[in-house]
Scaffold this motif. Structure first.
Motif, PDB file in Angstrom:
ATOM      1  N   CYS A   1      -3.475   4.890  -4.326  1.00 39.69           N
ATOM      2  CA  CYS A   1      -2.687   6.117  -4.294  1.00 39.69           C
ATOM      3  C   CYS A   1      -2.151   6.412  -5.693  1.00 39.69           C
ATOM      4  O   CYS A   1      -2.058   5.530  -6.542  1.00 39.69           O
ATOM      5  CB  CYS A   1      -1.535   6.012  -3.297  1.00 39.69           C
ATOM      6  SG  CYS A   1      -0.166   4.990  -3.813  1.00 39.69           S
ATOM      7  N   HIS A   2      -1.795   7.649  -5.928  1.00 42.32           N
ATOM      8  CA  HIS A   2      -1.340   8.050  -7.254  1.00 42.32           C
ATOM      9  C   HIS A   2       0.155   7.866  -7.453  1.00 42.32           C
ATOM     10  O   HIS A   2       0.612   7.631  -8.578  1.00 42.32           O
ATOM     11  CB  HIS A   2      -1.726   9.510  -7.506  1.00 42.32           C
ATOM     12  CG  HIS A   2      -3.203   9.716  -7.553  1.00 42.32           C
ATOM     13  ND1 HIS A   2      -3.957   9.935  -6.421  1.00 42.32           N
ATOM     14  CD2 HIS A   2      -4.064   9.711  -8.598  1.00 42.32           C
ATOM     15  CE1 HIS A   2      -5.238  10.069  -6.766  1.00 42.32           C
ATOM     16  NE2 HIS A   2      -5.336   9.935  -8.069  1.00 42.32           N
TER      17      HIS A   2
ATOM     18  N   ALA B   1       2.278  10.457   4.295  1.00 43.03           N
ATOM     19  CA  ALA B   1       1.216  10.526   3.293  1.00 43.03           C
ATOM     20  C   ALA B   1       0.790  11.970   3.049  1.00 43.03           C
ATOM     21  O   ALA B   1       0.556  12.738   3.993  1.00 43.03           O
ATOM     22  CB  ALA B   1       0.010   9.703   3.748  1.00 43.03           C
TER      23      ALA B   1
ATOM     24  N   PHE C   1      -2.068   1.085   0.221  1.00 42.53           N
ATOM     25  CA  PHE C   1      -2.442   2.279  -0.534  1.00 42.53           C
ATOM     26  C   PHE C   1      -2.648   1.921  -2.010  1.00 42.53           C
ATOM     27  O   PHE C   1      -2.013   2.497  -2.902  1.00 42.53           O
ATOM     28  CB  PHE C   1      -1.350   3.353  -0.405  1.00 42.53           C
ATOM     29  CG  PHE C   1      -1.112   3.835   0.999  1.00 42.53           C
ATOM     30  CD1 PHE C   1      -1.840   4.897   1.517  1.00 42.53           C
ATOM     31  CD2 PHE C   1      -0.174   3.208   1.806  1.00 42.53           C
ATOM     32  CE1 PHE C   1      -1.623   5.337   2.813  1.00 42.53           C
ATOM     33  CE2 PHE C   1       0.056   3.650   3.099  1.00 42.53           C
ATOM     34  CZ  PHE C   1      -0.678   4.710   3.610  1.00 42.53           C
TER      35      PHE C   1
ATOM     36  N   ALA D   1       4.144   6.856  -5.188  1.00 43.71           N
ATOM     37  CA  ALA D   1       4.830   6.500  -3.945  1.00 43.71           C
ATOM     38  C   ALA D   1       6.330   6.419  -4.197  1.00 43.71           C
ATOM     39  O   ALA D   1       6.785   6.070  -5.286  1.00 43.71           O
ATOM     40  CB  ALA D   1       4.317   5.163  -3.406  1.00 43.71           C
TER      41      ALA D   1
ATOM     42  N   ASP E   1      -1.501  10.998  -2.649  1.00 42.16           N
ATOM     43  CA  ASP E   1      -2.854  10.611  -3.029  1.00 42.16           C
ATOM     44  C   ASP E   1      -3.730  11.855  -2.980  1.00 42.16           C
ATOM     45  O   ASP E   1      -3.929  12.433  -1.910  1.00 42.16           O
ATOM     46  CB  ASP E   1      -3.384   9.542  -2.077  1.00 42.16           C
ATOM     47  CG  ASP E   1      -4.690   8.928  -2.536  1.00 42.16           C
ATOM     48  OD1 ASP E   1      -5.430   9.597  -3.312  1.00 42.16           O
ATOM     49  OD2 ASP E   1      -4.992   7.802  -2.132  1.00 42.16           O
TER      50      ASP E   1
ATOM     51  N   VAL F   1       3.952   8.726   0.265  1.00 38.86           N
ATOM     52  CA  VAL F   1       2.783   8.418  -0.562  1.00 38.86           C
ATOM     53  C   VAL F   1       2.091   9.710  -0.965  1.00 38.86           C
ATOM     54  O   VAL F   1       1.917  10.614  -0.135  1.00 38.86           O
ATOM     55  CB  VAL F   1       1.800   7.504   0.203  1.00 38.86           C
ATOM     56  CG1 VAL F   1       0.496   7.343  -0.573  1.00 38.86           C
ATOM     57  CG2 VAL F   1       2.432   6.148   0.478  1.00 38.86           C
TER      58      VAL F   1
ATOM     59  N   ASN G   1      -1.314  14.802  -0.002  1.00 40.43           N
ATOM     60  CA  ASN G   1      -1.969  15.003  -1.285  1.00 40.43           C
ATOM     61  C   ASN G   1      -1.059  15.919  -2.107  1.00 40.43           C
ATOM     62  O   ASN G   1       0.038  16.277  -1.663  1.00 40.43           O
ATOM     63  CB  ASN G   1      -3.395  15.563  -1.133  1.00 40.43           C
ATOM     64  CG  ASN G   1      -3.440  16.897  -0.421  1.00 40.43           C
ATOM     65  OD1 ASN G   1      -2.638  17.789  -0.681  1.00 40.43           O
ATOM     66  ND2 ASN G   1      -4.399  17.041   0.493  1.00 40.43           N
TER      67      ASN G   1
END
Length: 241
Positions: free
Chosen positions: A22-23, A70, A19, A25, A48, A46, A72
């Motif tokens: 990704c923004h 994961a 990832f 984690a 993202d 995570v 958002n």
């Protein structure tokens, strides 16, 4: 098999590899709590904003089984709501206790939101909820008392243990869990009661003695009116003229 790296190092390498864009984690779970065993995995959350929806995936890398959760920055909220509704705060707990392995300015707010959810506790049971749970606990207890088949009794006792733990925890506005989290939640709330329940169950498993288990369950029900069977109904509607 890959060489097993230290937990945090493995998590960071995993995120960087799988990832990279990704923004944020987090590493969570037993490794963070210092409770990991030979069979523990790495729980990695995570975030993202490019993800269309949340998903979960299991992988094996860097010597570790890895569970990826994961999300958002909006989809996680539905999981928070679902966890609160079922009184099992899986995601809020992971976010609250997790250590950041990839930073984002939004992480402070995300973690604070999770902490507040955990501190507030689950929605309390209504009188209707308690009445229904009394009935199902009574029904299972009666099955346990009357069971003469050892194999069936083992399965009934497992259900009885979980229903008893749920009743104790939820009538006291506590979070519940599944599997090993039943024991952890009970010990955290009332260690003395938890150990008494565990010992009575162990006595049944070892010696087929039911009396102590029955006494504990009846003691749990007593402050709420005791066993419930006669007059209980669900979904019953009045007659139409």
């Amino acid at each position: 098999m890959n060489e097993k790296l230290e937990g945090k190092e493995a998590a960071m390498k995993f995120v960087n590899k799988n990832f990279p864009e990704c923004h944020a984690a987090l590493l969570s779970g037993s490794v963070v709590r210092g409770e990991d065993t030979e069979t523990s995995d790495l729980d990695i959350v995570v975030f993202d904003e490019k993800l269309l929806s949340s998903y979960r995936e299991s992988l094996y890398e860097f010597g570790w089984p890895i569970e990826v959760f994961a999300h958002n920055f909006t989809s996680y909220k539905e999981f928070y709501k679902s966890d609160v509704k079922r009184a099992r705060p899986s995601l809020p707990r992971m976010v609250a206790e997790g250590i950041i392995i990839k930073e984002d300015v939004r992480m402070k707010a995300l973690k604070q939101e999770a902490v507040e959810i955990l501190e507030k506790g689950p929605p309390p049971w209504t009188e209707k909820d308690i009445r229904a749970k009394r009935y199902f606990l009574t029904d299972t207890l009666d099955d346990f008392i009357g069971c003469e088949d050892r194999a069936e009794g083992m399965f009934i006792s497992q259900t009885l243990a979980e229903l008893t733990a749920e009743f104790v925890l939820r009538t006291n506005n506590q979070w519940v869990g599944s599997s090993k989290w039943w024991a952890r939640a009970l010990r955290q709330f009332d260690k003395e009661f938890a150990e008494r329940l565990f010992k009575t169950l162990d006595c049944y498993y070892r010696n087929d003695e039911k009396e102590q288990v029955v006494n504990v369950v009846e003691g749990v029900l007593r402050p709420y009116g005791g066993r419930l069977f006669d007059g209980f109904s669900m979904g019953k509607e009045g007659w139409r003229s």
